[in-house]
Design an enzyme around this catalytic site. Structure first.
Site, short mmCIF file in Angstrom:
data_model
loop_
_atom_site.label_atom_id
_atom_site.label_comp_id
_atom_site.label_asym_id
_atom_site.label_seq_id
_atom_site.Cartn_x
_atom_site.Cartn_y
_atom_site.Cartn_z
N ARG A 272 0.84 -1.20 0.00
CA ARG A 272 0.00 0.00 0.00
C ARG A 272 0.87 1.24 0.00
O ARG A 272 1.86 1.32 0.73
CB ARG A 272 -0.94 0.00 1.21
CG ARG A 272 -1.90 -1.19 1.20
CD ARG A 272 -2.88 -1.17 2.33
NE ARG A 272 -3.67 -2.39 2.33
CZ ARG A 272 -4.59 -2.69 3.24
NH1 ARG A 272 -4.82 -1.87 4.24
NH2 ARG A 272 -5.27 -3.83 3.16
N ARG A 287 2.05 1.21 10.02
CA ARG A 287 1.64 1.62 8.67
C ARG A 287 2.81 1.46 7.72
O ARG A 287 3.62 2.37 7.54
CB ARG A 287 1.15 3.07 8.71
CG ARG A 287 0.21 3.44 7.58
CD ARG A 287 -0.30 4.86 7.78
NE ARG A 287 -1.21 4.95 8.89
CZ ARG A 287 -2.52 4.75 8.83
NH1 ARG A 287 -3.07 4.44 7.68
NH2 ARG A 287 -3.28 4.87 9.90
N GLU A 359 -6.45 -0.95 15.21
CA GLU A 359 -7.13 -1.88 14.30
C GLU A 359 -6.17 -2.96 13.80
O GLU A 359 -5.05 -2.68 13.39
CB GLU A 359 -7.70 -1.09 13.12
CG GLU A 359 -8.50 -1.95 12.15
CD GLU A 359 -7.80 -2.14 10.83
OE1 GLU A 359 -7.77 -3.30 10.36
OE2 GLU A 359 -7.30 -1.16 10.27
N SER A 362 -10.36 -5.91 9.74
CA SER A 362 -11.67 -5.40 9.33
C SER A 362 -12.43 -6.54 8.68
O SER A 362 -11.93 -7.16 7.73
CB SER A 362 -11.52 -4.24 8.34
OG SER A 362 -11.16 -3.05 8.99
N ARG A 401 0.94 -6.47 12.52
CA ARG A 401 0.34 -5.83 13.70
C ARG A 401 0.16 -6.83 14.84
O ARG A 401 0.23 -6.45 16.02
CB ARG A 401 -0.98 -5.17 13.32
CG ARG A 401 -0.79 -3.98 12.39
CD ARG A 401 -2.04 -3.14 12.23
NE ARG A 401 -1.79 -2.01 11.34
CZ ARG A 401 -2.63 -1.01 11.14
NH1 ARG A 401 -3.80 -0.99 11.77
NH2 ARG A 401 -2.32 -0.01 10.32
#
Length: 449
Positions: A272, A287, A359, A362, A401
């Protein structure tokens, strides 16, 4: 993509639903305008076609009688030309309508709370006890660098910012987590493992809703590199998640769901660009441009999708519970959901270094939104026509994560990190990660011992 016929027939409802997700009034106003242009052109064309048929019939009769056809030929030609213009106008309006439809997000499910941002999300549950330390806890950066298992500086040297190198027990921990997650989902939760390509074409990204709206978040491959010459195929993108290739496995297909839901589990690297996140989570592994993830993807009948959504979310939660990591389940509000989602749960893991939840997964139900973009259908038993499937996906989990959450939640006063019990078999029986020397194994065993 929303169903064009549904939007046309229920425009006030669509306006009401989308107003909960942002300001789409301009797009919907253009939709109404171009839909009227299309309808007007089609209606007018029907009149011209009817007149053309009437004159063609008269032309045939006069021809048989040997009458003068000059005037009729002129009128028929004029009507035909006008009809072609109207068809082109209707076609252009229809194309604009479809482009507008591609830019509209999914409609939120009725159970989704209204809200504008993450501050309006609803906490449905919390699990686990927040760890209490009798020393000052460190963040994963300090822990990993002191142990010699992660290196951001060398990663920046070879790749740039927002990359990391894992060494020794750190690399083993990444691999152990992925193997543990895949084994859990395939052996206990009933998912079939799949290893998809990590490069996809534009149609695949359109199918899942990543293109055209979110192209800046992706990495596009320059196939015309200085050493490659003329490319055979220049339409390559690095995947932002395995959801993209796995969902598109069935693009333009009618699949068999008579035996029930199809469930896939895929481990992959994800890429990403993190466009627009300048200055946010720059340090550490929160990130990254590249990270590993275990993805869960489901294809099911519409009437089963919300039960499957609950199951998928529980499967992701089970990973956290087996690892003993405190977390909470958040029901996202209308303003915080992803573009393609009708309903999303976020799982957030406790991160002691930041003293907050972050987070880690999802889990979304897209209903028929992705299936309509990718043309994925099924045919119910006894049905004459096929219909679109419902697709779902969720992280089960984001490996990086999870890795940092283990470092921070399982850190010990001497700087070492305890290995969660569930991971011990995947770590070769090691129960503690200690400081290691660069390029040297943390433990060695003679062959035969």
């Amino acid at each position: 993509m929303l169903d064009l016929g549904f939007v046309r027939a229920n425009l006030p409802l669509v306006e009401e639903k989308l107003a909960l997700r942002g300001d789409y009034s301009g797009t919907l106003a253009k939709f109404a305008l171009f839909d009227q242009h299309r309808r007007s052109a089609l209606t007018e064309n029907q009149t011209h076609l009817a007149a053309q048929k009437r004159l063609s019939d008269e032309f045939g009769r006069k021809k048989r009688e040997g009458g003068d056809l000059t005037d009729l030929s002129t009128q028929i030609a004029a009507l035909k030309d006008k009809s072609e213009q109207l068809e082109a106008r209707a076609s252009e309006a229809d194309m604009t309508l479809r482009e507008l439809m591609a830019s509209l997000p999914n409609l939120p499910h009725d159970s989704v709370p209204a809200g504008n941002s993450e501050h309006d999300n609803y906490c449905e549950k919390t699990w686990g006890e927040i760890p209490k330390f009798d020393f000052e806890p460190k963040d994963h950066i300090a822990i990993g660098e002191a142990l010699g298992i992660i290196d951001f500086e060398r990663a920046a040297k070879i790749s740039g910012s927002r990359f990391v190198v894992h060494f020794g027990a750190g690399a083993q921990l990444e691999r152990a987590l992925a193997n543990f997650m895949v084994d859990l989902h395939t052996r206990e939760h009933g998912y079939a493992e799949v290893l998809p390509p990590m490069m996809v074409n534009s149609r695949s990204l359109f199918g899942t809703g990543n293109l055209p709206k979110f192209g800046e978040d992706l990495f596009h491959c320059d196939d015309k590199g200085p050493y490659l010459g003329e490319p055979q195929d220049s339409d390559h993108w690095l995947i932002p998640t395995a959801e993209v290739p796995v969902t598109n496995l069935f693009r333009d297909e009618t699949i068999d769901l008579t035996a029930g839901t199809i469930s896939f589990c895929a481990y992959s690297s994800c890429f990403r660009s993190e466009a627009g996140s300048y200055g946010k989570d720059v340090r550490g592994m929160i990130r990254q441009h590249q990270f590993q993830k275990v993805e869960l993807v489901k294809f099911c009948k519409p009437e089963d999708s919300y039960d499957e959504h609950e199951k998928l979310t529980r499967h992701a939660e089970t990973v956290l519970e087996r690892l003993g990591l405190p977390y909470r389940r958040m029901l996202l509000c209308t303003g915080d959901m992803g573009f393609s989602s009708a309903k999303t749960y976020d799982l957030e893991v406790w991160v002691p270094g930041q003293q907050t939840y972050r987070e880690i997964s999802s889990c979304s139900n897209f209903e028929a939104f992705q299936a309509r973009r990718a043309n994925i259908r099924y045919k119910a038993a006894g049905a004459k026509k096929s219909e679109f499937v419902h697709t779902l996906n969720g992280s089960g989990l984001a490996v990086g994560r999870t890795y940092l959450a283990i470092l921070e939640n399982y850190q010990q006063a001497d700087g070492s990190v305890k290995v969660p019990e569930a991971l011990v078999p995947y770590m070769g029986g090691e129960t503690v990660i200690n400081k290691q020397s660069l390029g040297r194994a943390t433990a060695s065993k003679e062959v035969g011992q």
